[in-house]
Design an enzyme around this catalytic site. Structure first.
Site, PDB file in Angstrom:
ATOM      1  N   ILE A 498       0.682  -1.261   0.128  1.00  0.00           N
ATOM      2  CA  ILE A 498       0.143  -0.072   0.219  1.00  0.00           C
ATOM      3  C   ILE A 498       0.516   1.666  -0.192  1.00  0.00           C
ATOM      4  O   ILE A 498       0.065   2.534   0.186  1.00  0.00           O
ATOM      5  CB  ILE A 498      -1.135   0.111   1.136  1.00  0.00           C
ATOM      6  CG1 ILE A 498      -0.016  -0.389   2.269  1.00  0.00           C
ATOM      7  CG2 ILE A 498      -2.229  -0.900   1.178  1.00  0.00           C
ATOM      8  CD1 ILE A 498      -1.142   0.327   3.669  1.00  0.00           C
ATOM      9  N   GLY A 499       1.948   1.598  -0.193  1.00  0.00           N
ATOM     10  CA  GLY A 499       3.097   2.509  -0.138  1.00  0.00           C
ATOM     11  C   GLY A 499       4.341   2.118  -0.180  1.00  0.00           C
ATOM     12  O   GLY A 499       4.927   0.689   0.508  1.00  0.00           O
ATOM     13  N   GLY A 504      10.959   1.524   2.486  1.00  0.00           N
ATOM     14  CA  GLY A 504      11.027  -0.195   1.687  1.00  0.00           C
ATOM     15  C   GLY A 504      10.191   0.086   2.055  1.00  0.00           C
ATOM     16  O   GLY A 504       8.906   0.991   1.621  1.00  0.00           O
ATOM     17  N   MET A 505       9.178  -1.442   1.974  1.00  0.00           N
ATOM     18  CA  MET A 505       7.574  -1.249   1.643  1.00  0.00           C
ATOM     19  C   MET A 505       6.621  -1.600   2.930  1.00  0.00           C
ATOM     20  O   MET A 505       7.639  -1.643   4.220  1.00  0.00           O
ATOM     21  CB  MET A 505       7.893  -3.089   0.847  1.00  0.00           C
ATOM     22  CG  MET A 505       8.400  -2.671  -0.465  1.00  0.00           C
ATOM     23  SD  MET A 505       7.812  -1.517  -1.230  1.00  0.00           S
ATOM     24  CE  MET A 505       8.794  -2.040  -2.974  1.00  0.00           C
ATOM     25  N   LYS A 520       5.285  -2.745   7.512  1.00  0.00           N
ATOM     26  CA  LYS A 520       6.207  -1.573   7.091  1.00  0.00           C
ATOM     27  C   LYS A 520       7.612  -2.788   7.429  1.00  0.00           C
ATOM     28  O   LYS A 520       8.107  -2.536   8.250  1.00  0.00           O
ATOM     29  CB  LYS A 520       6.611  -0.322   7.754  1.00  0.00           C
ATOM     30  CG  LYS A 520       7.201   0.961   7.223  1.00  0.00           C
ATOM     31  CD  LYS A 520       7.154   2.126   7.773  1.00  0.00           C
ATOM     32  CE  LYS A 520       7.758   3.645   8.279  1.00  0.00           C
ATOM     33  NZ  LYS A 520       7.823   4.340   8.679  1.00  0.00           N
ATOM     34  N   ASP A 616       9.143  15.949  10.091  1.00  0.00           N
ATOM     35  CA  ASP A 616       8.573  16.180   8.659  1.00  0.00           C
ATOM     36  C   ASP A 616       7.052  15.687   8.588  1.00  0.00           C
ATOM     37  O   ASP A 616       6.488  15.066   7.628  1.00  0.00           O
ATOM     38  CB  ASP A 616       9.133  14.428   8.024  1.00  0.00           C
ATOM     39  CG  ASP A 616       9.625  13.839   6.642  1.00  0.00           C
ATOM     40  OD1 ASP A 616       8.855  14.821   6.170  1.00  0.00           O
ATOM     41  OD2 ASP A 616       9.526  12.835   6.034  1.00  0.00           O
TER      42      ASP A 616
END
Ligand SMILES: *[C@@H]1O[C@H](CO)[C@@H](O)[C@H](O)[C@H]1NC(C)=O
Ligand SMILES: *[C@@H]1O[C@H](CO)[C@@H](O)[C@H](O)[C@H]1NC(C)=O
Ligand SMILES: *[C@@H]1O[C@H](CO)[C@@H](O)[C@H](O)[C@H]1NC(C)=O
Ligand SMILES: *[C@@H]1O[C@H](CO)[C@@H](O)[C@H](O)[C@H]1NC(C)=O
Ligand SMILES: *[C@@H]1O[C@H](CO)[C@@H](O)[C@H](O)[C@H]1NC(C)=O
Ligand SMILES: *[C@@H]1O[C@H](CO)[C@@H](O)[C@H](O)[C@H]1NC(C)=O
Ligand SMILES: *[C@@H]1O[C@H](CO)[C@@H](O)[C@H](O)[C@H]1NC(C)=O
Ligand SMILES: *[C@@H]1O[C@H](CO)[C@@H](O)[C@H](O)[C@H]1NC(C)=O
Length: 830
Positions: A498-499, A504-505, A520, A616
């Site tokens: 999903i992202g 990483g993924m 994650k 961030d």
């Protein structure tokens, strides 16, 4: 700091600053031709006669003599043909119209006349009772200029020359006293370089600074003609340690002041149009430093080192990374000028540092390639340098009796204050230390969070960002077996991605108890995101808040770095604003989302003892759950707030382009106001439904914050709002929202509101939208603190959301993390 012009159309800015480039007009501007009855012009400035009429406005009563050189060398400017000699303590008085930083210059050009050998004079100089020049002896016949930058906090500047017995007189040929531009010396704190590690030097503007060097690196001498503050800059060649290491570089194009931090008053065009760069002709692939040695008086003293940069050398952005060393300490690692200048090449910036002088009295500045340098393009540059001594201020008391009393009282108070400070320091040190749990024997190899505390090489964490105890109730309880995660994600099925990001993924997963989670996964075997990974665990395991994405668990087996979060059904805010074709959010929804994220952020800043800075904030880091309730995510970059000596974190600029607080990356200093700035950018995004930076748009529109504030300043913000919102926002609500964004985006952190204030203002904007009514004026003017939210404006909280917070959103600390964890794990449908 950005130039004041940031929010003006850039082309206009260039024109404006160009036409006024040589016309900075100081409020106070006194130029004296001492010992002379005539006015004299030098460098287009009129120096007034100090003795036109007896008892003139400037000359203080006291004994002084006008002296004229009968045989001046022909090349000596007429200003130096006369001098005023003081045979007893006396001087000048100037009325000051504007408090604040002033420049004071003394010109000394000794000659012989009427039996006075001016080069044998010995004297001290006081400015407003502060001894700034002690026992000056010139010895030579050269003209000497002494320049001081100091703060004036009264209506007068009084300069007193006090002869030292041996010679019995003091003298001066010319004096300048004038107001400095407001941004010349600022108070946000400067990085203090030294053995104690990086600390912050505060209160710079209250110090008396004496200019020691002003260097136009790679260029020629610049005279007061070429400088808006009438400064003189000299070439660097005499200070280069190894001349063959450097190569002069220059450009014909004037610097682009509008983007970076510097203005023409900080340094003139010519400083930024020349530089020294690495001379790689003979040694293309070798790394080496360019080093300058600036001799200074030996003995302990502190110096402000201001380095000027302007990257006209690089062809493309982000291709120049270099390190800056001062006295062999790394002062600025991986400096990337492109980031400092909002991605504009050839835009001037400067960075300030404070250093202690080292024996044998030298300030050494080096620049050299960083590990991030590309071997082909590796380079390092420096355009200018200023070195100013920070004077140890001594106040001269007028009455000796008074002095004695004050010495006694002072020392009593002093030792008491000292004792208190010592105690405070001890307490703080203990507090900081306590937060660092004792090293434990490593239970597993690799990047286990334990290493964080074990004094390993990941010192960034052990330096003070230790958050939670890894004890039985700490984050160990959040460990999830790898096998469970394999099962949850169908063995990391590509279809469940999903992202993705630097780390990483991200996979969608369902745990055994049907909890939906976002998994994650760091690139297996890679240690890239290790510090962020550890930060995230330690931060998140400690913090629970309705508007912060919860950490469900983590996995550290088989060299895996995996973080497991609550699943946020509706994904990032950004995709609901633009670019993904999702139905547009209503204004009310958007306000509620902003309020919720402000609340999360406010809790982050104030909810824990240290306060945590997110670092961030952006629209992709604000996630929405199935009910569009917003939560702030991604703490990988977050840091704890100040704790004694780690006030500002300076491990290089991190964060996302377009959202970065200009003040943060120029000074490498992080405060919660940096988050407020980024949040202001998010507010603009929410309103205008476009990215923070869109390079494809016309130049003045590229940067959203800049663009939106132009329209806000014109009072026409409604012109650029999301077309879906046109006619759907009440003007009063839009006005409040625009003002809030504007305050968040203030140039200086001190001028920005706290997240609490932002929250309050957004709640108010929502109320204006809902009711169209103003609150009572006294309420509306309350910007000092968040009020308890009005019940009507609290975002809808889904009823199946577990209660783990107090009424004010605080985490109920009685609840152990284990309990929270198990509650989360058993909470279905999330
Ligand atoms: C010097 O200049 C000032 C200001 O322009 C003027 O008031 C004064 O009369 C001049 N003095 C002499 C001696 O020319
Ligand atoms: C001037 O001479 C004195 C005595 O010789 C010496 O102590 C002092 O440092 C000299 N000053 C300068 C500026 O050279
Ligand atoms: C400067 O500051 C002093 C003390 O803070 C104050 O008394 C004085 O009025 C100020 N002067 C001006 C011109 O603002
Ligand atoms: C300076 O001269 C005064 C008066 O002549 C004398 O009292 C004082 O002791 C002298 N100081 C020094 C340092 O010579
Ligand atoms: C800054 O320094 C000056 C002089 O050392 C002192 O009087 C003043 O109180 C200081 N201000 C702050 C905010 O520390
Ligand atoms: C400095 O100013 C003078 C006088 O305007 C000018 O002749 C000279 O070229 C300037 N120098 C540089 C380096 O621009
Ligand atoms: C480069 O080569 C020249 C000529 O051989 C030499 O004089 C110079 O020192 C060399 N420069 C460096 C940086 O080695
Ligand atoms: C540059 O100077 C710093 C500080 O003296 C030193 O640590 C570093 O190794 C030098 N780099 C090179 C490539 O010589």
């Amino acid at each position: 700091m950005v130039t004041k012009n940031l929010f003006l159309p850039t082309i206009l800015v260039s024109l404006v600053s160009f036409s006024f480039s040589t016309s900075f007009t100081p409020t106070d501007n006194y130029l004296l031709n001492c010992g002379s009855p005539t006015n004299i012009s030098l460098y287009n400035r009129l120096f007034l006669a100090d003795s036109a009429k007896p008892g003139s406005a400037f000359l203080s009563p006291g004994h002084s003599i006008s002296l004229k050189n009968q045989n001046p060398p022909s090349e000596l400017p007429a200003l130096y043909h006369t001098a005023r000699v003081f045979t007893s303590s006396s001087g000048y008085k100037f009325n000051i119209k504007k408090n604040g930083t002033h420049l004071v210059r003394f010109h000394f050009s000794p000659f012989v006349a009427q039996g006075f050998h001016l080069n044998s004079a010995r004297f001290s100089v006081l400015v407003n009772g502060v001894l700034i020049l002690r026992d000056l002896q010139l010895n030579s016949t050269n003209t000497v200029l002494r320049e001081y930058i100091l703060k004036v906090d009264r209506n007068v500047v009084e300069i007193v020359f006090t002869p030292v017995n041996v010679s019995g007189f003091g003298f001066v040929n010319a004096i300048e006293v004038f107001t400095a531009p407001g941004d010349l010396i600022m108070d946000e704190g400067v990085k203090l370089i030294g053995a104690a590690g990086s600390q912050v030097y505060k209160n710079l503007s209250s110090q008396v600074l004496e200019t020691i060097y002003r260097i136009n690196v790679g260029g020629s001498k610049l005279t007061p003609f070429n400088d808006t503050l009438w400064r003189t800059w000299i070439p660097d060649d005499d200070y280069l340690l190894l001349k063959s290491a450097a190569r002069r570089a220059n450009t014909n194009y004037p610097p682009k002041y509008e983007a970076g931090g510097a203005s023409r008053d900080i340094a003139p065009d010519n400083v930024y149009m020349t530089a020294q760069e690495m001379n790689r002709e003979n040694s293309s692939y070798q790394t080496f430093n360019i080093t300058w040695n600036f001799p200074v008086a030996s003995g302990s003293a502190r110096y402000l080192v201001r380095l000027h940069f302007c990257d006209f050398v690089s062809r493309v952005l982000n291709s120049l990374y270099f390190n800056v060393y001062i006295n062999e300490y790394l002062a600025y690692g991986d400096l990337d000028l492109s980031t400092l200048t909002f991605r504009v090449l050839a835009s001037p910036v400067y960075v300030d540092f404070v250093v202690d002088s080292v024996d044998p009295g030298v300030v050494q500045v080096s620049v050299g390639p960083s590990v991030l340098s590309n071997t082909l393009t590796m380079n390092a540059i420096l355009n200018g340098a200023e070195i100013m001594k920070i004077e140890n201020i001594e106040s001269e008391e007028t009455s000796p009796k008074k002095k004695n009393i004050w010495v006694v009282v002072g020392s009593i108070i002093g030792s008491f204050v000292g004792l208190c400070l010592l105690l405070l320091a001890l307490l703080l040190a203990m507090k900081c230390r306590k937060k660092k749990p004792k090293p434990r024997p490593a239970e597993s190899v690799g990047w286990t969070p334990l290493r964080v505390y074990g004094g390993s090489s990941h010192s960034r964490m052990s330096e003070g960002t230790a958050y939670a105890s890894p004890g039985p109730n700490g984050y160990f309880a959040l460990r999830i077996p790898f096998a469970d995660l394999q099962l949850a994600t169908n063995n990391f099925d590509q279809n469940l991605i999903i992202g993705s990001g630097g780390f990483g993924m991200v996979f969608k997963g369902v745990l055994r108890d049907n909890t939906k989670v976002a998994v994650k996964r760091g690139v297996p075997g890679s240690r890239q995101g290790l510090p962020e990974f550890q930060t995230e665990i330690t931060v998140l395991s400690k913090i629970r808040h309705r508007h912060l994405v919860s950490l469900v668990g983590y996995c550290e087996e088989q060299s895996e770095m995996i973080l497991v979060y609550e699943y946020m059904e509706k994904g990032p805010l950004k995709s609901h604003l633009y670019g993904s074709g999702l139905p547009p959010l209503t204004w009310k929804q958007r306000l509620e989302i902003c309020i919720a994220s402000a609340r999360g952020l406010h809790y982050l800043h104030t909810g824990s003892a240290e306060g945590i800075i997110h670092r961030d904030i952006k629209s992709t880091n604000i996630l929405l759950d199935e009910n569009y309730v917003a939560k702030v995510a991604d703490f990988g970059l977050s840091r704890s707030g100040p704790c004694l000596d780690e006030t500002h974190v300076s491990t290089g600029v991190k964060g996302s382009f377009g959202y970065l607080d200009p003040e943060y990356f120029r000074r490498q200093q992080l405060t919660d106001k940096s988050d407020v700035y980024s949040f202001g950018v998010v507010l603009c995004e929410v309103l205008c439904a476009r990215p923070a930076v869109d390079p494809l748009l016309a130049r003045e529109q590229v940067n959203l914050a800049e663009w939106a504030m132009q329209w806000q300043n014109k009072g026409m913000l409604e012109q650029i709002i999301d077309p879906h919102l046109v006619g759907r926002i009440r003007p009063s609500s839009l006005k409040k929202f625009g003002e809030t964004a504007e305050k968040c985006l203030a140039e200086y952190g001190v001028d920005r509101p706290t997240m609490g204030d932002v929250l309050w203002n957004l709640e108010y904007a929502l109320q204006l939208q809902e009711t169209g009514q103003q609150r009572e004026p006294h309420e509306a003017s309350n910007i000092n603190g968040p009020e308890p939210p009005t019940p009507g404006s609290v975002p809808h909280i889904p009823s199946n959301n577990i209660r783990r917070e107090g009424e004010d959103g605080n985490y109920n600390s009685d609840l152990s993390t284990t309990k929270v964890f198990s509650q989360l794990m058993t909470n279905e449908g999330r």
